[in-house]
Design a protein around this motif. Sequence first.
Motif, PDB file in Angstrom:
ATOM      1  N   GLY A 238       0.860  -1.193   0.000  1.00  9.81           N
ATOM      2  CA  GLY A 238       0.000   0.000   0.000  1.00  9.81           C
ATOM      3  C   GLY A 238       0.885   1.228   0.000  1.00  9.81           C
ATOM      4  O   GLY A 238       2.093   1.125  -0.223  1.00  9.81           O
ATOM      5  N   GLY A 239       0.294   2.390   0.233  1.00  5.46           N
ATOM      6  CA  GLY A 239       1.099   3.613   0.223  1.00  5.46           C
ATOM      7  C   GLY A 239       1.147   4.245  -1.152  1.00  5.46           C
ATOM      8  O   GLY A 239       0.139   4.253  -1.861  1.00  5.46           O
ATOM      9  N   CYS A 240       2.314   4.746  -1.535  1.00  5.39           N
ATOM     10  CA  CYS A 240       2.416   5.648  -2.691  1.00  5.39           C
ATOM     11  C   CYS A 240       3.335   5.158  -3.803  1.00  5.39           C
ATOM     12  O   CYS A 240       4.196   4.307  -3.589  1.00  5.39           O
ATOM     13  N   THR A 241       3.144   5.793  -4.969  1.00  9.78           N
ATOM     14  CA  THR A 241       4.110   5.648  -6.065  1.00  9.78           C
ATOM     15  C   THR A 241       4.841   6.980  -6.239  1.00  9.78           C
ATOM     16  O   THR A 241       4.359   8.026  -5.807  1.00  9.78           O
ATOM     17  N   VAL A 242       6.014   6.919  -6.878  1.00 11.71           N
ATOM     18  CA  VAL A 242       6.755   8.136  -7.213  1.00 11.71           C
ATOM     19  C   VAL A 242       6.968   8.144  -8.734  1.00 11.71           C
ATOM     20  O   VAL A 242       7.290   7.111  -9.318  1.00 11.71           O
ATOM     21  N   SER A 243       6.764   9.301  -9.342  1.00 16.54           N
ATOM     22  CA  SER A 243       6.960   9.408 -10.785  1.00 16.54           C
ATOM     23  C   SER A 243       7.767  10.653 -11.109  1.00 16.54           C
ATOM     24  O   SER A 243       7.625  11.687 -10.446  1.00 16.54           O
ATOM     25  N   LEU A 244       8.613  10.555 -12.117  1.00 19.00           N
ATOM     26  CA  LEU A 244       9.312  11.716 -12.664  1.00 19.00           C
ATOM     27  C   LEU A 244       8.606  12.072 -13.969  1.00 19.00           C
ATOM     28  O   LEU A 244       8.430  11.220 -14.839  1.00 19.00           O
ATOM     29  N   VAL A 245       8.201  13.347 -14.051  1.00 10.10           N
ATOM     30  CA  VAL A 245       7.221  13.723 -15.077  1.00 10.10           C
ATOM     31  C   VAL A 245       7.631  15.039 -15.724  1.00 10.10           C
ATOM     32  O   VAL A 245       8.044  15.977 -15.030  1.00 10.10           O
ATOM     33  N   ARG A 246       7.516  15.115 -17.052  1.00 10.26           N
ATOM     34  CA  ARG A 246       7.715  16.414 -17.728  1.00 10.26           C
ATOM     35  C   ARG A 246       6.629  17.368 -17.226  1.00 10.26           C
ATOM     36  O   ARG A 246       5.468  16.968 -17.117  1.00 10.26           O
ATOM     37  N   PRO A 247       6.997  18.638 -16.967  1.00 12.55           N
ATOM     38  CA  PRO A 247       6.023  19.557 -16.360  1.00 12.55           C
ATOM     39  C   PRO A 247       4.676  19.616 -17.100  1.00 12.55           C
ATOM     40  O   PRO A 247       3.624  19.662 -16.472  1.00 12.55           O
ATOM     41  N   ASP A 248       4.723  19.588 -18.446  1.00  5.66           N
ATOM     42  CA  ASP A 248       3.437  19.710 -19.150  1.00  5.66           C
ATOM     43  C   ASP A 248       2.609  18.417 -19.105  1.00  5.66           C
ATOM     44  O   ASP A 248       1.477  18.380 -19.578  1.00  5.66           O
ATOM     45  N   ALA A 249       3.166  17.364 -18.524  1.00  2.36           N
ATOM     46  CA  ALA A 249       2.413  16.109 -18.417  1.00  2.36           C
ATOM     47  C   ALA A 249       1.813  15.917 -17.024  1.00  2.36           C
ATOM     48  O   ALA A 249       1.094  14.956 -16.783  1.00  2.36           O
ATOM     49  N   VAL A 250       2.098  16.852 -16.106  1.00  2.00           N
ATOM     50  CA  VAL A 250       1.628  16.677 -14.728  1.00  2.00           C
ATOM     51  C   VAL A 250       0.100  16.668 -14.671  1.00  2.00           C
ATOM     52  O   VAL A 250      -0.506  15.767 -14.087  1.00  2.00           O
ATOM     53  N   GLU A 251      -0.531  17.667 -15.278  1.00  2.00           N
ATOM     54  CA  GLU A 251      -1.999  17.733 -15.189  1.00  2.00           C
ATOM     55  C   GLU A 251      -2.668  16.588 -15.956  1.00  2.00           C
ATOM     56  O   GLU A 251      -3.613  15.979 -15.456  1.00  2.00           O
ATOM     57  N   PRO A 252      -2.187  16.257 -17.174  1.00  2.00           N
ATOM     58  CA  PRO A 252      -2.751  15.066 -17.833  1.00  2.00           C
ATOM     59  C   PRO A 252      -2.602  13.803 -16.983  1.00  2.00           C
ATOM     60  O   PRO A 252      -3.521  12.985 -16.921  1.00  2.00           O
ATOM     61  N   LEU A 253      -1.475  13.658 -16.288  1.00  2.00           N
ATOM     62  CA  LEU A 253      -1.290  12.470 -15.438  1.00  2.00           C
ATOM     63  C   LEU A 253      -2.298  12.482 -14.293  1.00  2.00           C
ATOM     64  O   LEU A 253      -2.952  11.473 -14.015  1.00  2.00           O
ATOM     65  N   ARG A 254      -2.418  13.630 -13.656  1.00  2.00           N
ATOM     66  CA  ARG A 254      -3.373  13.740 -12.543  1.00  2.00           C
ATOM     67  C   ARG A 254      -4.786  13.368 -13.018  1.00  2.00           C
ATOM     68  O   ARG A 254      -5.486  12.574 -12.387  1.00  2.00           O
ATOM     69  N   ALA A 255      -5.175  13.937 -14.182  1.00  2.00           N
ATOM     70  CA  ALA A 255      -6.534  13.691 -14.699  1.00  2.00           C
ATOM     71  C   ALA A 255      -6.737  12.204 -14.990  1.00  2.00           C
ATOM     72  O   ALA A 255      -7.780  11.627 -14.685  1.00  2.00           O
ATOM     73  N   ARG A 256      -5.714  11.601 -15.550  1.00  2.00           N
ATOM     74  CA  ARG A 256      -5.834  10.196 -15.910  1.00  2.00           C
ATOM     75  C   ARG A 256      -5.937   9.296 -14.678  1.00  2.00           C
ATOM     76  O   ARG A 256      -6.708   8.355 -14.648  1.00  2.00           O
ATOM     77  N   ILE A 257      -5.137   9.614 -13.661  1.00  2.00           N
ATOM     78  CA  ILE A 257      -5.210   8.833 -12.416  1.00  2.00           C
ATOM     79  C   ILE A 257      -6.605   8.989 -11.810  1.00  2.00           C
ATOM     80  O   ILE A 257      -7.243   8.013 -11.420  1.00  2.00           O
ATOM     81  N   GLU A 258      -7.086  10.253 -11.770  1.00  2.00           N
ATOM     82  CA  GLU A 258      -8.394  10.483 -11.143  1.00  2.00           C
ATOM     83  C   GLU A 258      -9.529   9.824 -11.920  1.00  2.00           C
ATOM     84  O   GLU A 258     -10.523   9.403 -11.349  1.00  2.00           O
ATOM     85  N   ARG A 259      -9.337   9.659 -13.228  1.00  2.00           N
ATOM     86  CA  ARG A 259     -10.382   9.024 -14.036  1.00  2.00           C
ATOM     87  C   ARG A 259     -10.281   7.493 -13.978  1.00  2.00           C
ATOM     88  O   ARG A 259     -11.256   6.799 -13.718  1.00  2.00           O
ATOM     89  N   ASP A 260      -9.076   6.961 -14.199  1.00  2.00           N
ATOM     90  CA  ASP A 260      -8.943   5.503 -14.406  1.00  2.00           C
ATOM     91  C   ASP A 260      -8.746   4.705 -13.117  1.00  2.00           C
ATOM     92  O   ASP A 260      -9.200   3.570 -13.014  1.00  2.00           O
ATOM     93  N   TYR A 261      -8.038   5.288 -12.154  1.00  2.00           N
ATOM     94  CA  TYR A 261      -7.669   4.499 -10.969  1.00  2.00           C
ATOM     95  C   TYR A 261      -8.883   4.033 -10.160  1.00  2.00           C
ATOM     96  O   TYR A 261      -8.961   2.854  -9.795  1.00  2.00           O
ATOM     97  N   PRO A 262      -9.852   4.920  -9.887  1.00  2.00           N
ATOM     98  CA  PRO A 262     -11.020   4.453  -9.114  1.00  2.00           C
ATOM     99  C   PRO A 262     -11.782   3.346  -9.847  1.00  2.00           C
ATOM    100  O   PRO A 262     -12.285   2.418  -9.216  1.00  2.00           O
ATOM    101  N   VAL A 263     -11.831   3.420 -11.177  1.00  2.00           N
ATOM    102  CA  VAL A 263     -12.545   2.400 -11.952  1.00  2.00           C
ATOM    103  C   VAL A 263     -11.824   1.058 -11.814  1.00  2.00           C
ATOM    104  O   VAL A 263     -12.436   0.005 -11.646  1.00  2.00           O
ATOM    105  N   ARG A 264     -10.487   1.099 -11.835  1.00  2.00           N
ATOM    106  CA  ARG A 264      -9.720  -0.148 -11.779  1.00  2.00           C
ATOM    107  C   ARG A 264      -9.663  -0.755 -10.383  1.00  2.00           C
ATOM    108  O   ARG A 264      -9.487  -1.956 -10.244  1.00  2.00           O
TER     109      ARG A 264
END
Length: 364
Positions: A317-343
């Motif tokens: 349990g707990g967290c993941t760590v990711s290294l992300v290009r700045p312009d991909a931060v919001e797309p990543l956040r949106a994708r996690i918020e959309r897909d993770y609860p479904v999965r």
Amino acid sequence: VVRAPGRVNLIGEHTDYNDGFVLPAAIDLEIRIAYRPTEERRVVLTLVGSAETATIDLDEIAPRRGAWTDYVAGTARAMADAGLPVRGFRGVLASTVPVGSGLSSSAALELAAVWALAGPSGPAADPVTVARLAQRAENEYVGVQCGLMDQFASANGVRGAAILLDCRSLDHRPVPLPADLALVVAHTGTPRTLGSSEYNARRADCDRAVAAISVHEPTVRSLRDVDRAMLARCRASLEPVVFRRAEHVVNENARVLETESALLAGDYKAIGRLFAASHASLRDLFEVSSPELDALVDIAVKTTGVVASRMTGAGFGGCTVSLVRPDAVEPLRARIERDYPVRTGRAPRVWVVRPVEGAGFVSS
Ligand code: GLA
């Protein structure tokens, strides 16, 4: 006011208690204690939020209670045992480090406690000694056989950098994070249940590996001394599960040093490969990942602009760590918020964090 940061480990998981290498960063999720030293031989500490107040008698530290106060009481005892002055205080504690998330809220609490207990001139010891003292509080009082990484990171953090720590020699050096990468932490929303018993069990597996290997290789004192060829030669004398644990640690140590080089060289492809190999090894060989951690990593690595992603901390349990290009931060956040609860049926949390300096007074 004293502050102590949580930490995120970039790579080097379950290597610290094997005398190996780790690469954590202290982060800007932190614990603060606003306090007033008193002449009383006790600590009276109130949690902002719940308004719960606890009292710790410094002359007669009670046995552990299984509560947050254990980290303060254990730290006070470790300081006294080390001959450091310990002062009473009244204070309030506020935290932005999520508890039980793998971001070391416990180390942050220990470090904040050291600074508050030490009184106005700060601890009479260097940050490495302070970190070892806080580790002792956790090992001996709280009862988790953790390594030094978390307390070290919280005590020795460097702004803008991760820290490469050799857990045997305690040599350490900052490894600056590239300015064009953001550090993103995502929480599975699952607590680290069974965390400490499984953690201690993994540690015991590593000790069994060392015992078996050192029969053939007398110079081996810890898994740090084992290389791939040596491990292959000893395979027949190790139980399969013990072999898998050792294989993880041996390869993970090598990956930490390779990640340092890749960060310095700006070789993002290599960092992605190393994080992926670390995650797979923690999942398949060390067996400390979870379906939720695997899902978060899977979502991240499929998002354009994510350079690297893996589980961080002890696991379970707990967290993941990711290294992300700045312009991909919001797309990543949106994708996690959309897909993770479904999965997974769980609610994630996502933070963009920054490496900060280690524990100390808050300058006004
Ligand atoms: C926890 C422990 C650390 C370390 C990690 C795994 O955070 O407190 O000492 O062993 O797990 O890398």
